[in-house]
Design a protein around this motif. Structure first.
Motif, mmCIF file in Angstrom:
data_model
loop_
_atom_site.group_PDB
_atom_site.id
_atom_site.type_symbol
_atom_site.label_atom_id
_atom_site.label_comp_id
_atom_site.label_asym_id
_atom_site.label_seq_id
_atom_site.Cartn_x
_atom_site.Cartn_y
_atom_site.Cartn_z
ATOM 1 N N HIS A 252 33.436 51.440 42.546
ATOM 2 C CA HIS A 252 33.136 51.182 41.302
ATOM 3 C C HIS A 252 32.318 49.745 41.279
ATOM 4 C CE1 HIS A 252 36.340 54.002 40.322
ATOM 5 N NE2 HIS A 252 37.018 53.306 41.378
ATOM 6 N N SER A 253 32.163 49.098 42.070
ATOM 7 C CA SER A 253 31.660 47.646 42.138
ATOM 8 C C SER A 253 30.221 47.706 41.842
ATOM 9 C CB SER A 253 32.036 46.832 43.162
ATOM 10 O OG SER A 253 31.219 47.344 44.434
ATOM 11 N N GLY A 254 29.249 48.674 42.406
ATOM 12 C CA GLY A 254 27.923 48.355 42.422
ATOM 13 C C GLY A 254 27.322 47.281 43.137
ATOM 14 N N ALA A 255 28.137 46.827 44.215
ATOM 15 C CA ALA A 255 27.901 45.594 44.822
ATOM 16 C C ALA A 255 26.904 45.991 45.975
ATOM 17 C CB ALA A 255 29.319 45.006 45.454
ATOM 18 N N ARG A 256 26.329 44.645 46.192
ATOM 19 C CA ARG A 256 25.324 44.731 47.661
ATOM 20 C C ARG A 256 25.982 44.130 48.610
ATOM 21 N NH1 ARG A 256 20.504 41.268 45.161
ATOM 22 N NH2 ARG A 256 22.416 40.340 44.442
ATOM 23 N N THR A 257 27.248 43.264 48.547
ATOM 24 C CA THR A 257 27.645 42.744 49.870
ATOM 25 C C THR A 257 29.088 42.655 49.442
ATOM 26 O OG1 THR A 257 27.118 40.410 49.034
ATOM 27 C CG2 THR A 257 25.707 41.491 50.821
ATOM 28 N N ALA A 258 30.042 42.413 50.092
ATOM 29 C CA ALA A 258 31.381 42.179 50.179
ATOM 30 C C ALA A 258 31.945 41.436 51.216
ATOM 31 C CB ALA A 258 32.331 43.334 50.182
ATOM 32 N N SER A 259 33.396 40.724 51.032
ATOM 33 C CA SER A 259 33.785 39.924 51.980
ATOM 34 C C SER A 259 35.288 39.969 52.164
ATOM 35 C CB SER A 259 33.452 38.574 51.831
ATOM 36 O OG SER A 259 33.534 38.129 50.623
ATOM 37 N N VAL A 260 35.987 39.922 53.200
ATOM 38 C CA VAL A 260 37.264 40.045 53.302
ATOM 39 C C VAL A 260 37.777 38.666 54.163
ATOM 40 C CG1 VAL A 260 39.587 41.170 54.488
ATOM 41 C CG2 VAL A 260 37.428 42.457 53.323
ATOM 42 N N GLU A 261 38.830 37.836 53.595
ATOM 43 C CA GLU A 261 39.142 36.882 54.244
ATOM 44 C C GLU A 261 40.827 36.915 54.292
ATOM 45 O OE1 GLU A 261 37.325 32.858 53.828
ATOM 46 O OE2 GLU A 261 36.196 33.734 52.222
ATOM 47 N N VAL A 262 41.335 36.582 55.727
ATOM 48 C CA VAL A 262 42.863 36.609 55.816
ATOM 49 C C VAL A 262 43.121 35.481 56.434
ATOM 50 C CG1 VAL A 262 44.838 37.941 56.627
ATOM 51 C CG2 VAL A 262 42.734 39.142 55.883
ATOM 52 N N TRP A 263 44.197 34.708 55.926
ATOM 53 C CA TRP A 263 44.458 33.419 56.445
ATOM 54 C C TRP A 263 45.954 33.212 56.316
ATOM 55 C CZ3 TRP A 263 41.901 33.754 52.191
ATOM 56 C CH2 TRP A 263 42.387 32.744 50.944
ATOM 57 N N ARG A 264 46.815 32.205 56.782
ATOM 58 C CA ARG A 264 48.013 31.695 56.533
ATOM 59 C C ARG A 264 48.168 30.685 56.250
ATOM 60 N NH1 ARG A 264 53.043 31.671 60.927
ATOM 61 N NH2 ARG A 264 54.569 30.752 59.632
ATOM 62 N N THR A 265 48.986 30.248 54.947
ATOM 63 C CA THR A 265 49.380 29.007 54.444
ATOM 64 C C THR A 265 50.765 28.667 54.589
ATOM 65 O OG1 THR A 265 47.201 29.092 52.811
ATOM 66 C CG2 THR A 265 49.186 27.515 52.294
ATOM 67 N N GLU A 266 51.108 27.777 55.336
ATOM 68 C CA GLU A 266 52.785 27.656 55.442
ATOM 69 C C GLU A 266 53.402 29.039 55.843
ATOM 70 O OE1 GLU A 266 53.833 25.561 51.959
ATOM 71 O OE2 GLU A 266 52.779 23.577 52.456
ATOM 72 N N GLU A 267 54.221 29.294 54.632
ATOM 73 C CA GLU A 267 54.972 30.685 54.811
ATOM 74 C C GLU A 267 54.385 31.833 54.110
ATOM 75 O OE1 GLU A 267 57.165 31.063 57.449
ATOM 76 O OE2 GLU A 267 56.492 29.059 58.008
ATOM 77 N N ARG A 268 53.322 31.679 53.906
ATOM 78 C CA ARG A 268 52.653 32.780 53.082
ATOM 79 C C ARG A 268 51.333 33.365 53.754
ATOM 80 N NH1 ARG A 268 56.104 34.622 49.397
ATOM 81 N NH2 ARG A 268 54.643 34.877 47.602
ATOM 82 N N LEU A 269 51.116 34.637 53.672
ATOM 83 C CA LEU A 269 49.902 35.206 54.132
ATOM 84 C C LEU A 269 48.980 35.666 52.944
ATOM 85 C CD1 LEU A 269 48.425 36.669 56.490
ATOM 86 C CD2 LEU A 269 49.531 38.800 55.789
#
Length: 415
Positions: A333-350
């Motif tokens: 659906h996006s018609g995007a040329r690039t995308a990104s995924v970031e995952v990290w932890r902050t205290e007791e949350r993902l």
């Protein structure tokens, strides 16, 4: 992709989905100040105050009758059951009063959780749960207090309509504010725990519906995909067996076709298994699993996973499927040329963040599965936020509770 911050993007609310629920105890919006004018707010308050007397009479008569009959017959086998049933009726009166306060006074309080009679098992445990229902007893107290208050507010408001007309807006506001306080104090859920129970009861329905939909999808994929191919394969091998002696060349061609069908069926089964729970996620964690998902996206995706350890398997699975569905949306659906995924932890949350440079305009109600994702995360005390202005970029941020992984979670399936 926006710059990733080291703190939660849901500052002030992270870590408790119940914070959203607790907001239900406040008014839907600030009331305008009372003044020497009769606006819509004033007339609604006057209507509420005049209706106090008949509603108070109904509640008082019901409550006195229920209490007297229930306690009066406690020496018989029907006394306590009648009292428990009466408390359930009081709950309904409380529900009616909350609706009246909501429509006329703008007081929005959540409905208390239901008495869990079905899970109590046996007559006596159910009876005991009904008799100690705090919501029912608070409603009884509310109805007993309302009769003198209803007489007072009805009399003052009615007299003021003919005698104190200029100052009636101020009187109505003051009396109505007492009503608001009584509703919040006696008819709202008793405490944060009860509010969380009500939320979890709602979330349980979402989880059940989601699981049922997933089972139907798996059944459909098996029936229309691998099962159909295996039926064709069995038929083809049966024909090849018949022709093995009379036409070996034709039989060999049929066996070759059957071999191709086997490969396709195996691939479909692998795809189906990956959709249930990919082996790479179990064996190697989110970094490898999300990189695998990103490699199948139709646009280039950069993946950054900054985790010193792995979360619980259930949280890891939800994170994986959330990112997987978001990347499918990017592809479709996006018609995007690039995308990104970031995952990290902050205290007791993902924290998860998926962004693209596409056309934007994504909405929770946009028909791209965003609402389903938000509901799934909400069911585990998670949060889901979409930022997608027209023209882009789109940034979707999801937050999940961090739960430590135990040994039984960490062991790969089958080991």
């Amino acid at each position: 992709m926006t710059e990733r911050h080291s703190t939660s993007p849901f500052a002030g609310s992270a870590g408790s989905a119940g914070s959203a629920g607790s907001a239900g105890n406040t008014d839907g919006g600030a009331l305008p100040p009372a003044r020497l004018a009769y606006d819509a707010h004033t007339w609604r308050e006057i209507a509420h105050l005049l209706a106090n007397l008949p509603m108070a009479l109904i509640g008082f008569v019901y409550t006195i009758t229920m209490v007297l009959v229930g306690f009066g017959l406690t020496f018989t086998v029907i006394g306590l059951p009648l009292l428990a049933a009466g408390l359930l009726g009081s709950r309904q009166l409380g529900k009616l009063e909350r609706a009246r306060a909501r429509s006329l006074l703008g007081v929005r309080v959540e409905e208390p959780s239901a008495v869990p009679l079905r899970r109590a098992g046996g007559f006596l445990p159910r009876l005991w749960l009904g008799l100690k229902d705090p919501v029912g007893w608070r409603t009884v107290l509310y109805d007993l207090m309302r009769l003198p208050w209803g007489i007072l507010t009805f009399t003052v408001t009615l007299v003021s309509l003919f005698v104190l007309w200029p100052v009636l807006p101020f009187l109505a506001r003051g009396l109505a504010n007492v009503d608001r306080a009584m509703v919040r104090a006696l008819l709202s859920p008793s405490d944060e725990l009860e509010r969380r129970i009500a939320e979890l009861e709602s979330d349980r329905g979402v989880v059940v519906d989601t699981a049922a939909a997933d089972l139907r999808r798996i059944e459909r994929d098996l029936h229309d995909g691998a099962q159909a191919r295996l039926v064709n394969l069995a038929m083809g091998l049966g024909l090849a067996k018949e022709k093995l002696l009379e036409d070996p060349d034709a039989a060999a061609r049929m066996v070759d076709e059957a071999h191709g069908e086997v490969k396709l069926a195996l691939q479909e089964l692998r795809d189906l298994a990956r959709g249930i729970h990919p082996a790479v996620l179990t064996d190697r964690g989110l970094d490898a699993a999300l990189s695998s998902v990103a490699s199948r996206c139709t646009v280039p995706v950069s993946v950054t996973v900054d985790l010193a350890e792995r979360p619980a398997a259930a949280i890891e699975g939800i994170a994986y499927f959330t990112v997987s569905e978001l990347l499918q949306n990017v592809s479709k659906h996006s018609g995007a040329r690039t995308a990104s995924v970031e995952v990290w932890r902050t205290e007791e949350r993902l924290l998860l963040q998926v962004g693209d440079d596409g056309r934007g305009g994504a909405r929770l109600e946009g028909g791209t599965g965003m609402r389903g994702l938000a509901d799934r995360l909400g069911a585990v005390d998670g949060l889901f936020v979409v930022s997608s202005p027209e023209g882009g970029p789109t940034v979707v941020t999801a937050e999940l509770p961090w739960r430590d992984r135990v040994e039984s979670d960490a062991a790969p399936a089958g080991h």
